[in-house]
Design a protein around this motif. Structure first.
Motif, PDB file in Angstrom:
ATOM      1  N   ASP A  94       0.842  -1.190   0.000  1.00 24.88           N
ATOM      2  CA  ASP A  94       0.000   0.000   0.000  1.00 24.88           C
ATOM      3  C   ASP A  94       0.880   1.243   0.000  1.00 24.88           C
ATOM      4  O   ASP A  94       2.116   1.161  -0.061  1.00 24.88           O
ATOM      5  CB  ASP A  94      -0.959  -0.016   1.196  1.00 24.88           C
ATOM      6  N   GLU A  95       0.264   2.411   0.071  1.00 21.97           N
ATOM      7  CA  GLU A  95       1.015   3.662  -0.030  1.00 21.97           C
ATOM      8  C   GLU A  95       1.932   3.891   1.166  1.00 21.97           C
ATOM      9  O   GLU A  95       2.837   4.719   1.103  1.00 21.97           O
ATOM     10  CB  GLU A  95       0.036   4.835  -0.186  1.00 21.97           C
ATOM     11  N   LYS A  96       1.710   3.180   2.274  1.00 15.17           N
ATOM     12  CA  LYS A  96       2.566   3.315   3.457  1.00 15.17           C
ATOM     13  C   LYS A  96       3.604   2.199   3.551  1.00 15.17           C
ATOM     14  O   LYS A  96       4.352   2.138   4.528  1.00 15.17           O
ATOM     15  CB  LYS A  96       1.701   3.331   4.711  1.00 15.17           C
ATOM     16  N   GLY A  97       3.650   1.316   2.563  1.00 13.78           N
ATOM     17  CA  GLY A  97       4.629   0.242   2.577  1.00 13.78           C
ATOM     18  C   GLY A  97       4.125  -1.038   3.198  1.00 13.78           C
ATOM     19  O   GLY A  97       4.908  -1.986   3.360  1.00 13.78           O
ATOM     20  N   GLY A  98       2.852  -1.114   3.591  1.00 14.06           N
ATOM     21  CA  GLY A  98       2.303  -2.335   4.157  1.00 14.06           C
ATOM     22  C   GLY A  98       2.003  -3.368   3.085  1.00 14.06           C
ATOM     23  O   GLY A  98       1.664  -3.024   1.944  1.00 14.06           O
ATOM     24  N   LEU A  99       2.114  -4.638   3.436  1.00 15.85           N
ATOM     25  CA  LEU A  99       1.903  -5.722   2.487  1.00 15.85           C
ATOM     26  C   LEU A  99       0.411  -5.953   2.259  1.00 15.85           C
ATOM     27  O   LEU A  99      -0.353  -6.138   3.195  1.00 15.85           O
ATOM     28  CB  LEU A  99       2.567  -7.008   3.000  1.00 15.85           C
ATOM     29  N   LEU A 100       0.008  -5.970   0.964  1.00 16.37           N
ATOM     30  CA  LEU A 100      -1.377  -6.233   0.607  1.00 16.37           C
ATOM     31  C   LEU A 100      -1.558  -7.638   0.059  1.00 16.37           C
ATOM     32  O   LEU A 100      -2.533  -8.312   0.390  1.00 16.37           O
ATOM     33  CB  LEU A 100      -1.847  -5.216  -0.445  1.00 16.37           C
ATOM     34  N   ALA A 101      -0.638  -8.082  -0.797  1.00 15.09           N
ATOM     35  CA  ALA A 101      -0.789  -9.408  -1.423  1.00 15.09           C
ATOM     36  C   ALA A 101       0.566  -9.888  -1.884  1.00 15.09           C
ATOM     37  O   ALA A 101       1.514  -9.113  -2.047  1.00 15.09           O
ATOM     38  CB  ALA A 101      -1.767  -9.338  -2.602  1.00 15.09           C
ATOM     39  N   CYS A 102       0.665 -11.217  -2.089  1.00 14.45           N
ATOM     40  CA  CYS A 102       1.892 -11.824  -2.584  1.00 14.45           C
ATOM     41  C   CYS A 102       1.527 -13.083  -3.351  1.00 14.45           C
ATOM     42  O   CYS A 102       0.429 -13.624  -3.205  1.00 14.45           O
ATOM     43  CB  CYS A 102       2.846 -12.152  -1.439  1.00 14.45           C
ATOM     44  N   ASN A 103       2.430 -13.577  -4.162  1.00 14.37           N
ATOM     45  CA  ASN A 103       2.176 -14.814  -4.899  1.00 14.37           C
ATOM     46  C   ASN A 103       2.994 -15.960  -4.300  1.00 14.37           C
ATOM     47  O   ASN A 103       3.748 -15.787  -3.337  1.00 14.37           O
ATOM     48  CB  ASN A 103       2.475 -14.626  -6.391  1.00 14.37           C
TER      49      ASN A 103
ATOM     50  N   GLY B  16      -3.815   5.026  -8.606  1.00 14.02           N
ATOM     51  CA  GLY B  16      -5.237   4.911  -8.927  1.00 14.02           C
ATOM     52  C   GLY B  16      -5.778   3.497  -8.917  1.00 14.02           C
ATOM     53  O   GLY B  16      -6.848   3.249  -9.467  1.00 14.02           O
ATOM     54  N   GLN B  17      -5.058   2.541  -8.332  1.00 14.99           N
ATOM     55  CA  GLN B  17      -5.524   1.162  -8.291  1.00 14.99           C
ATOM     56  C   GLN B  17      -5.776   0.748  -6.844  1.00 14.99           C
ATOM     57  O   GLN B  17      -5.104   1.231  -5.929  1.00 14.99           O
ATOM     58  CB  GLN B  17      -4.486   0.214  -8.923  1.00 14.99           C
ATOM     59  N   GLN B  18      -6.727  -0.142  -6.682  1.00 19.60           N
ATOM     60  CA  GLN B  18      -7.070  -0.625  -5.350  1.00 19.60           C
ATOM     61  C   GLN B  18      -7.048  -2.145  -5.323  1.00 19.60           C
ATOM     62  O   GLN B  18      -7.305  -2.802  -6.340  1.00 19.60           O
ATOM     63  CB  GLN B  18      -8.453  -0.123  -4.924  1.00 19.60           C
ATOM     64  N   TYR B  19      -6.738  -2.671  -4.147  1.00 26.56           N
ATOM     65  CA  TYR B  19      -6.782  -4.115  -3.928  1.00 26.56           C
ATOM     66  C   TYR B  19      -7.591  -4.363  -2.666  1.00 26.56           C
ATOM     67  O   TYR B  19      -7.186  -3.957  -1.571  1.00 26.56           O
ATOM     68  CB  TYR B  19      -5.371  -4.691  -3.793  1.00 26.56           C
ATOM     69  N   GLU B  20      -8.748  -4.987  -2.858  1.00 24.53           N
ATOM     70  CA  GLU B  20      -9.664  -5.258  -1.756  1.00 24.53           C
ATOM     71  C   GLU B  20      -9.953  -3.995  -0.943  1.00 24.53           C
ATOM     72  O   GLU B  20      -9.921  -3.988   0.284  1.00 24.53           O
ATOM     73  CB  GLU B  20      -9.100  -6.363  -0.852  1.00 24.53           C
ATOM     74  N   GLY B  21     -10.234  -2.919  -1.668  1.00 22.07           N
ATOM     75  CA  GLY B  21     -10.643  -1.680  -1.030  1.00 22.07           C
ATOM     76  C   GLY B  21      -9.509  -0.811  -0.531  1.00 22.07           C
ATOM     77  O   GLY B  21      -9.753   0.286  -0.033  1.00 22.07           O
ATOM     78  N   GLN B  22      -8.246  -1.228  -0.661  1.00 22.98           N
ATOM     79  CA  GLN B  22      -7.115  -0.426  -0.214  1.00 22.98           C
ATOM     80  C   GLN B  22      -6.301   0.021  -1.430  1.00 22.98           C
ATOM     81  O   GLN B  22      -6.103  -0.737  -2.378  1.00 22.98           O
ATOM     82  CB  GLN B  22      -6.224  -1.233   0.736  1.00 22.98           C
ATOM     83  N   ARG B  23      -5.809   1.246  -1.353  1.00 21.89           N
ATOM     84  CA  ARG B  23      -5.060   1.825  -2.465  1.00 21.89           C
ATOM     85  C   ARG B  23      -3.677   1.184  -2.548  1.00 21.89           C
ATOM     86  O   ARG B  23      -2.969   1.072  -1.548  1.00 21.89           O
ATOM     87  CB  ARG B  23      -4.929   3.337  -2.304  1.00 21.89           C
ATOM     88  N   VAL B  24      -3.309   0.768  -3.751  1.00 18.03           N
ATOM     89  CA  VAL B  24      -1.999   0.161  -3.988  1.00 18.03           C
ATOM     90  C   VAL B  24      -0.989   1.264  -4.285  1.00 18.03           C
ATOM     91  O   VAL B  24      -1.241   2.154  -5.105  1.00 18.03           O
ATOM     92  CB  VAL B  24      -2.055  -0.838  -5.164  1.00 18.03           C
ATOM     93  N   GLY B  25       0.150   1.199  -3.605  1.00 20.94           N
ATOM     94  CA  GLY B  25       1.182   2.221  -3.822  1.00 20.94           C
ATOM     95  C   GLY B  25       2.350   1.733  -4.650  1.00 20.94           C
ATOM     96  O   GLY B  25       2.857   2.451  -5.516  1.00 20.94           O
TER      97      GLY B  25
END
Length: 575
Positions: free
Chosen positions: A253-262, A327-336
């Protein structure tokens, strides 16, 4: 949008005007300066052409009549000012250290631009060495050049103001015409999304750019259901592709938190597939260099490529491809930021080995060629006339040629062994008999070095060709002789252990430092470069041994202690 288009157009015009005006002023100043330099040079040439012997007083009077707004100084070669049309010559200091005078004495002409010590204003100086050796210096204030440039600049500024006003009027009209159809299309799309009847766009159907958009609006409603189904299918495909990637992928995310990984990212950092604890994947964010790269990527909106070593474990090298996401979101959170991970440990190691090999080959080939070139130049130039000296030089050339041939042969052997399509030649070779043949070949060299060479053990047949086996034994035994001391020993022992053919080569030589044991099989690596070159080695012997042993499914071990000796133990499959 209309304001932005107008502002952007004006900004472009303003920048273009500023650049063009700045270049115009610069060219105008340079042109005026060149014209002034030519004018001063013509005056000095005229002064010099009047007489073979310079008459300072007459030259000054003639110069004042020809150029009253300029200044002439006649200077003796020792720097003494003989006359100056702008000041009393007796009050002026010695001019021998003036840059234009120094240049004129050396080349005939000299130029300089600086503030005058006499009148205190910036001046343009041109000096010429006259026919009789005197130095004539003409000068003029830079203010006269500046005034001409300033008058030209005023004209440029006036034209720029007129152009800027015209650009303002035209940009506003252009922005208004560009935005009007977009506003109408936006209203029509809003009506469709809200379920109301779309607003009329008949006024813009004649525009070629809007025709495709209008056709899409007509079909938008009927395609909404199909689009949702397609999006679902595409999402499933993307998830499948991400899980099948060999490169790891992290979304932050925009603060550097992990949203997803493969899946690959989990494997790189040792996180189990079914684990919900992703703290291990947060390890990259604890790297200072990586944090700085993420900040740069997020703030500057640019891609960043970064290699980080020892992450997540020592000896590993990961390459991070950081890309900004807007301008992209992942599960409602903005991707940074999106991060693509690739393990480049082996790639870097291969690049390092290849780079070292290229540098070493170039150096090793250059050394004997340089010696041969030096010897042949001395012989061809006639510097060596004595027959004995010529014979000695020819002998030295032969030694260097033999060294070059040996080096090239070793390089060809390495290239042959590197080939994946190499024929292993099959066959079998008796260890003990081949070792005795190699010892016979090295017997003379061992006696010259005062080293005792012995062969012992039991006969055993190894599964490799006799030529390859002989080459392995020769390289190891020859190294044992080279890096030994008078009175030392080299022992070759053969036998069978656990169904494997075993060859051991031991010496009582100088030994190998512990920090070099892991590198002695690298191409051209030398523990003691000076001693190796003196002994005539190419630095490829152990590399050839390692390749041959590996090619035939064998294994090599080395043990060594400084000043006590080295032991190489090779195991090979039995025939």
């Amino acid at each position: 949008m209309k304001k932005r288009l107008t502002a952007a157009t004006l900004l472009i015009v303003l920048v273009a005007l500023l650049v063009s005006n700045a270049m115009g002023v610069w060219f105008l100043f340079n042109q005026e300066r060149e014209d002034s330099l030519e004018s001063l040079k013509e005056l000095l040439i005229l002064m010099d052409s009047q007489s073979q012997i310079t008459n300072a007083q007459a030259a000054a009077e003639q110069f004042q009549q020809a150029a009253p707004d300029k200044r002439l100084t006649i200077i003796d070669p020792d720097g003494t000012v003989l006359i100056d049309t702008g000041a009393e010559a007796g009050t002026l200091e010695n001019h021998a250290n003036r840059p234009e005078v120094i240049a004129a004495l050396a080349t005939g002409w000299g130029e300089d631009t600086r503030a005058s010590d006499t009148v205190g204003v910036p001046m343009l100086y041109v000096a010429k060495r006259f026919t009789d050796g005197m130095i004539g210096r003409a000068s003029m204030p830079l203010s006269s050049i500046d005034s001409l440039v300033w008058r030209g600049t005023l004209g440029l500024l006036a034209a720029s103001v007129v152009a800027l006003l015209m650009a303002l009027a035209l940009s506003r009209r252009m922005a208004q015409r560009a935005v009007a159809p977009l506003g109408a299309v936006g209203d029509a799309l809003s009506s469709v999304l809200s379920g109301a009847a779309p607003t009329s766009l008949d006024a813009y159907r004649g525009d070629d750019e809007l025709r495709p958009i209008l056709r899409y609006i007509d079909k938008l409603v009927e395609r909404l259901g199909d689009s949702i189904h397609s999006l679902t299918s595409e999402r499933d495909k993307v998830n499948l592709i991400l899980d099948c990637m060999d490169e790891g992928l992290l979304l932050l995310d925009e603060k550097g938190g992990l949203l997803a990984c493969n899946r690959a990212a989990r494997e790189l950092f040792g996180v189990p597939e079914d684990s919900s604890d992703l703290s291990g994947l947060l390890l990259p964010t604890r790297s200072r260099r990586l944090r700085e790269a993420m900040e740069q990527c997020h703030s500057q909106k640019t891609q960043v490529v970064l290699d980080v070593d020892d992450l997540p474990m020592p000896g590993r090298s990961l390459r991070f491809f950081l890309s900004p996401v807007s301008g992209q979101q992942y599960e409602g959170q903005r991707v940074g930021t999106s991060i693509l991970l690739s393990d480049v440990t082996e790639l870097k190691r291969a690049e390092h080995i290849r780079s070292d090999f290229t540098a070493n080959v170039s150096h090793e080939l250059k050394t004997p060629l340089t010696s041969i070139k030096g010897f042949t130049d001395m012989l061809s130039s006639g510097m060596v006339t004595e027959p004995e000296d010529q014979k000695r030089f020819f002998s030295l050339i032969g030694v260097e040629v033999d060294r070059l041939i040996a080096l090239i042969n070793d390089i060809l052997k390495i290239s042959e062994l590197d080939s994946v399509a190499i024929d292993q030649e099959g066959g079998s070779a008796p260890l003990l008999a081949t070792a005795r043949e190699a010892a016979d070949l090295l017997d003379l060299k061992a006696k010259e070095q005062e080293v005792t060479l012995t062969v012992s053990g039991d006969e055993c047949t190894a599964a490799l060709s006799p030529d390859r086996l002989r080459e392995v034994i020769l390289n190891l035994a020859e190294n044992g002789i080279k890096y030994n001391r008078p009175g030392g020993q080299v022992s070759i022992t053969t036998g069978c252990e656990n169904g494997q053919a075993v060859l051991t080569v031991s010496d009582t030589g100088i030994g190998i430092p512990p920090e070099s044991l892991d590198r002695i099989f690298e191409r051209f690596y030398r523990v003691d470069r000076g001693r190796t070159r003196k002994a005539g080695g190419t630095g490829l012997g152990l590399a050839i041994v390692k390749h041959i042993v590996a090619l035939y499914g064998g294994h090599i071990q080395v043990e060594s202690q400084l000043d006590q000796g080295t032991t190489f133990r090779i195991t090979l499959p039995c025939a």
